[in-house]
Design a protein around this motif. Structure first.
Motif, mmCIF file in Angstrom:
data_model
loop_
_atom_site.group_PDB
_atom_site.id
_atom_site.type_symbol
_atom_site.label_atom_id
_atom_site.label_comp_id
_atom_site.label_asym_id
_atom_site.label_seq_id
_atom_site.Cartn_x
_atom_site.Cartn_y
_atom_site.Cartn_z
ATOM 1 N N LEU A 134 -0.483 -4.298 -11.899
ATOM 2 C CA LEU A 134 -0.310 -3.292 -10.855
ATOM 3 C C LEU A 134 -0.702 -1.900 -11.336
ATOM 4 C CD1 LEU A 134 3.114 -4.520 -9.434
ATOM 5 C CD2 LEU A 134 0.886 -4.722 -8.331
ATOM 6 N N ARG A 138 -4.073 -1.192 -9.434
ATOM 7 C CA ARG A 138 -3.839 -0.305 -8.289
ATOM 8 C C ARG A 138 -3.645 1.152 -8.690
ATOM 9 N NH1 ARG A 138 -0.556 -3.461 -3.587
ATOM 10 N NH2 ARG A 138 -1.296 -5.571 -4.012
ATOM 11 N N GLN A 173 0.806 -1.219 0.000
ATOM 12 C CA GLN A 173 0.000 0.000 0.000
ATOM 13 C C GLN A 173 0.843 1.274 0.000
ATOM 14 O OE1 GLN A 173 -3.287 0.067 -0.408
ATOM 15 N NE2 GLN A 173 -3.190 -2.175 -0.572
#
Length: 486
Positions: A97, A101, A77
């Motif tokens: 990713l 994210r 995170q």
């Protein structure tokens, strides 16, 4: 034009890292330039994470990055960005990713641009090839300025990336020679050193280096553009394309130009080079004063690369004595004619040379280290590059007695490149014996084949970035067993 404004009351300090580089993740740390970038960021206080290998193995590079403060762990995170070196095997992870994210993704050049913007003084080493020695030598030449650096090849026994806490950042801008085939030529292309405004740019060569520089004109255009964004340009005279670059720079007003090399009229002149059998001893002249510099490496090009670094430091405003003192601690460059060992009177030496001009310089240096035969174990880099430069590669290796060719190092399969580097080499004229070992469980591997040619007093030279690096221990082991008949 002055590169260090008068009246400065003290050394400037780098600005804080941009937020996007506060916690970067490196999915392919073995890609060219990535280790130096990761090490520098970790030394600057960034939270650097490195993708662990699937087999859990911690090789030499990963152990070294661990010592700089980088952490071997997946993205979490706190990760702020992904820095990708171009390895195609990392693409699925990058896409997952970046899209899943929302992490920003950048390459080596964009990261360098962001970091250079935080440095008060940037010294760039740029060229189609032959940047490694000059860039590494600068880290010692500029010792009094406490430099930081981001390099493709580390000084011997040191790190490819480091933050010295001073105002100067040295960056090696040599084009990626191994993984640039991940993108087709012309697609997502970035100008050399895009966004940089160096105080000093040292140009080492202006030559064909496909696909980044498909022609010498391409190289001239890009390197001239970088030169004109610099306050001072140092040109290593006598290197390919450098006379043409000087001619362009002198046609219209622009940056201050400093020349370095042999011959009349050099701003920093190499008056003498002498090989002692173990090291080169140079006599340099700047502003009418002479300086002695010792280079712990074989090969005239290596010695002249250190002279070019001296010239870049002189252009930055350091005195000749400061530069000579700093270069007195220069240990050479990792994998630049590094001796791995000797078995049965046969020495095994490794080189990371890739461009034909670098290969020729490595062969010249190898002959200075032996009175016997030289056997080359050569790893081509990039199918397209190898196909285009096959004849020049053959010319550079014509001086060796035997050449054993390893598979081409490329992130793309041969069919995807629409080129076959090994076939192109097979058609070229090498002069000596050329062996391309074929696959098969009953056939001797390249290490055994190379060892079969060697006799006491000979030297085996490995050339290349990856497989050539791994084959060194295999060669030493093969030399310890009874030889096959050549």
């Amino acid at each position: 034009m002055s590169t260090a404004p008068e009246g400065r009351r003290g050394p400037a300090r780098p600005l804080p890292l941009p937020a996007v580089l506060a916690a970067p993740h490196f999915p392919d740390p073995h890609s060219p330039g990535m280790a130096g970038l990761a090490a520098y960021l970790a030394r600057r206080g960034a939270r650097v994470t490195i993708a662990p290998r699937q087999d859990g193995h911690r090789g030499e590079l990963l152990r070294h990055l661990d010592r700089t403060g980088a952490v071997l762990q997946p993205v979490d995170q706190r990760t702020t960005s992904l820095i990708w070196g171009g390895d195609n095997t990392a693409v699925p992870q990058i896409l997952d990713l970046a899209t899943g994210r929302g992490l920003p993704t950048m390459g080596h050049r964009r990261a360098i641009e962001l970091l250079a913007a935080t440095a008060p003084t940037v010294v760039a080493v740029a060229g189609s090839h032959s940047t490694a020695t000059a860039a590494a030598a600068l880290t010692c030449a500029l010792t009094v300025r406490d430099p930081g650096w981001i390099l493709n090849a580390a000084p011997r026994g040191d790190a490819p990336g480091y933050d010295g806490g001073g105002e100067v950042l040295v960056v090696d801008l040599c084009p990626d020679t191994a993984l640039h085939e991940a993108a087709a030529p012309g697609r997502d292309h970035h100008t050399l050193g895009e966004g940089l405004r160096p105080a000093v740019t040292l140009v080492t060569a202006v030559d064909v280096a496909p696909p980044t520089f498909a022609t010498r004109e391409d190289a001239l255009d890009e390197i001239e553009d970088l030169a004109r964004r610099s306050e001072t340009v140092v040109v290593w005279s006598g290197q390919p394309g450098c006379a043409e670059l000087l001619d362009r720079l002198r046609r219209t007003p622009g940056p201050r130009v400093v020349t370095a090399g042999r011959g009349e009229g050099m701003d920093v002149a190499v008056l003498r080079t002498r090989w002692s059998g173990e090291e080169y001893r140079l006599t340099l002249q700047a502003d009418g004063e002479r300086f002695a510099v010792t280079v712990p490496a074989a090969g005239t090009k290596e010695a002249l690369g250190v002279a070019a670094a001296f010239a870049a430091g002189w252009a930055l405003g350091l005195s000749g004595n400061e530069l000579a003192d700093g270069l007195g601690a220069f240990p050479g460059v990792e994998r630049s004619l590094t001796r791995l060992g000797t078995v049965g009177g046969v020495a095994v030496v490794e080189s990371c040379a890739q461009h034909p001009e670098e290969i020729a310089a490595a062969v010249e240096g190898a002959w200075m280290l032996t009175e016997g035969a030289v056997i080359a174990v050569y790893e081509p880099v990039g199918h397209l590059r190898t196909e285009v430069l096959a004849e020049r590669i053959a010319d550079s290796l014509r001086g060796v007695d035997h050449t054993v060719v390893l598979p081409v190092h490329s992130t793309l399969a041969r069919s995807q490149c629409h080129a076959d580097g090994v076939e192109a080499l097979a058609r070229a004229d090498f002069g000596g014996t050329l062996v391309i070992p074929g696959p098969g469980p009953c056939r001797p591997g390249p290490a055994v084949v190379a060892a079969s040619f060697a006799r006491s007093g000979d030297l085996i030279l490995t050339i290349g970035p990856h497989a050539a690096r791994r084959i060194g221990p295999e060669l030493l082991a093969a030399l310890g067993f009874p030889r096959l008949a050549p």
